[in-house]
Design a protein around this motif. Structure first.
Motif, mmCIF file in Angstrom:
data_model
loop_
_atom_site.group_PDB
_atom_site.id
_atom_site.type_symbol
_atom_site.label_atom_id
_atom_site.label_comp_id
_atom_site.label_asym_id
_atom_site.label_seq_id
_atom_site.Cartn_x
_atom_site.Cartn_y
_atom_site.Cartn_z
ATOM 1 N N LYS A 175 76.501 -0.353 48.244
ATOM 2 C CA LYS A 175 77.190 -1.748 47.872
ATOM 3 C C LYS A 175 76.694 -3.019 48.933
ATOM 4 O O LYS A 175 76.659 -4.051 48.433
ATOM 5 N N LYS A 176 75.986 -2.259 49.979
ATOM 6 C CA LYS A 176 74.943 -3.539 50.587
ATOM 7 C C LYS A 176 73.717 -3.731 49.845
ATOM 8 O O LYS A 176 73.531 -4.970 49.911
ATOM 9 N N LEU A 177 73.249 -2.951 49.155
ATOM 10 C CA LEU A 177 71.908 -3.386 48.522
ATOM 11 C C LEU A 177 72.198 -4.002 46.990
ATOM 12 O O LEU A 177 71.460 -4.731 46.739
ATOM 13 N N LEU A 178 73.501 -3.723 46.595
ATOM 14 C CA LEU A 178 73.861 -4.455 45.186
ATOM 15 C C LEU A 178 74.655 -5.689 45.362
ATOM 16 O O LEU A 178 75.877 -5.639 45.831
ATOM 17 N N PRO A 179 74.106 -6.838 44.874
ATOM 18 C CA PRO A 179 75.066 -7.808 44.953
ATOM 19 C C PRO A 179 75.874 -7.867 43.612
ATOM 20 O O PRO A 179 75.722 -7.292 42.886
ATOM 21 N N ASN A 180 76.994 -8.734 43.823
ATOM 22 C CA ASN A 180 77.994 -8.514 42.633
ATOM 23 C C ASN A 180 77.611 -9.001 41.421
ATOM 24 O O ASN A 180 78.086 -8.657 40.410
ATOM 25 N N ASP A 181 76.470 -9.545 41.381
ATOM 26 C CA ASP A 181 75.844 -10.241 40.063
ATOM 27 C C ASP A 181 74.959 -9.534 39.688
ATOM 28 O O ASP A 181 74.051 -10.040 38.977
ATOM 29 N N ALA A 182 74.596 -8.276 40.131
ATOM 30 C CA ALA A 182 73.371 -7.565 40.004
ATOM 31 C C ALA A 182 73.278 -7.136 38.555
ATOM 32 O O ALA A 182 74.388 -7.057 37.873
ATOM 33 N N THR A 183 72.331 -7.251 37.629
ATOM 34 C CA THR A 183 72.160 -6.926 36.411
ATOM 35 C C THR A 183 70.893 -6.055 36.167
ATOM 36 O O THR A 183 69.969 -5.858 37.028
#
Length: 331
Positions: free
Chosen positions: A323-331
């Protein structure tokens, strides 16, 4: 009758449509005009057949709900149906020593459907079945999927004890393919926000999920196999709902990020990278599936009570790192 498409009520007046099948054809034609497809449908929240649609007038029901999607959504829905069918076939081949001619005819017809699906998937996703292989439950690599398909076509009409194991091995390879395809297609459909929320929900559900797996083994040990199977089916269903969020998150990481070490309380010599922990879980679930297929309750019980519980515990720090590595808008 209320028409619902992808969760939204559609304000429409039916003029030329008399039966539900007329409505289906109208919705399908409209979807196709936008390069979309009917993924699924229900009448009054129930799955129904084409014959039901043809003989039922629109005034006889309250709701007709459609799910419309692109070609990948159709492929995903079909892959899930195929995967369930393969479970049924594998169980039949494993437990039955003899099949009637009618059973063999049904099996051949069913596999023709599986074959067509695999060929369509390969064409749509632009890969070659001649070059594609999968990892089997025992850790070995399958033959090329094109060879697996041809071998099954050759052997399926003469099922006997002599070729039972070959057919079972072929169906294991095909199920491994559909399982991997389902994860890939579903993962591709998720947004970064979906993944973040899914990982949070998975983390929240972990303690109860672990307890369920432990209770499965306790039920087996106390002779309550029926209860154990019921709890196991429920727990596996919940786990399978959450796993795509884990794999989708890992899929979006760089190779360097996948090799990040996770601090675990375990002192066992295991691969504690993000990728290593996830692959270890996949292998353990494969081992569990094999033990259950072979009705090896002792092996399944050990996996459920000890190994799987530990592996699921490892996921909590993994989720936090993801969750730290992945931003909310990850695609």
């Amino acid at each position: 009758m209320q028409l619902i498409i992808n969760g939204e009520v559609v304000d429409v007046e039916f003029t030329n449509e008399r039966t539900l099948f007329d409505v289906y054809q109208s919705v399908e034609a409209e979807a196709l005009s936008h390069s979309r497809y009917v993924v699924d449908f229900k009448v009054d929240d129930h799955e129904v057949s084409r014959s039901f649609l043809e003989k039922t007038e629109i005034d006889a029901v309250k709701t007709f709900e459609f799910w419309i999607g692109d070609s990948q959504a159709v492929l995903l829905n079909t892959a899930r149906t195929i995967d369930q069918y393969l479970d049924q076939v594998g169980s039949t081949l494993y437990h039955e020593s003899d099949l009637s001619q009618d059973d063999l005819a049904d099996l051949k017809q069913g596999f023709d459907w599986v074959k067509q699906f695999m060929e369509s998937a390969a064409e749509m996703l632009q890969f070659s079945l001649t070059d594609a292989t999968v990892v089997l439950p025992d850790g070995t690599i399958s033959n090329a999927l094109s060879e697996v398909i041809q071998s099954t076509v050759d052997e399926i009409t003469v099922f006997s004890d002599d070729n039972r194991e070959l057919l079972l091995q072929n169906f294991r390879a095909i199920k491994a393919f559909t399982g991997r395809l389902i994860v890939r297609l579903y993962a591709d459909s998720l947004t970064g926000t979906d993944i973040q929320q899914g990982l949070s929900d998975f983390e929240t559900a972990l303690p109860v999920l672990i307890e369920k797996f432990i209770k499965v083994n306790e039920s087996y040990q106390s002779g309550k196999d029926g209860t154990g199977v019921e709890i196991l089916d429920q727990a596996m269903s919940e786990l399978n709902d959450f796993l795509p969020f884990l794999f989708a998150g890992i899929e979006r990481l760089t190779e360097e990020q996948r090799q990040i070490q996770i601090e675990l309380p375990s002192t066992e010599p295991i691969d504690t990278t993000i990728e290593g922990i996830s692959l270890s879980l996949v292998q353990l679930l494969t081992d569990l599936s094999t033990a259950l297929e072979e009705n090896d309750i002792v092996a399944a019980g050990d996996i459920l009570e000890y190994e799987l519980a530990d592996q699921l515990q490892h996921l909590k720090p993994l989720f936090q790192e993801l969750k730290k590595l992945l931003p909310n808008d990850a695609t």
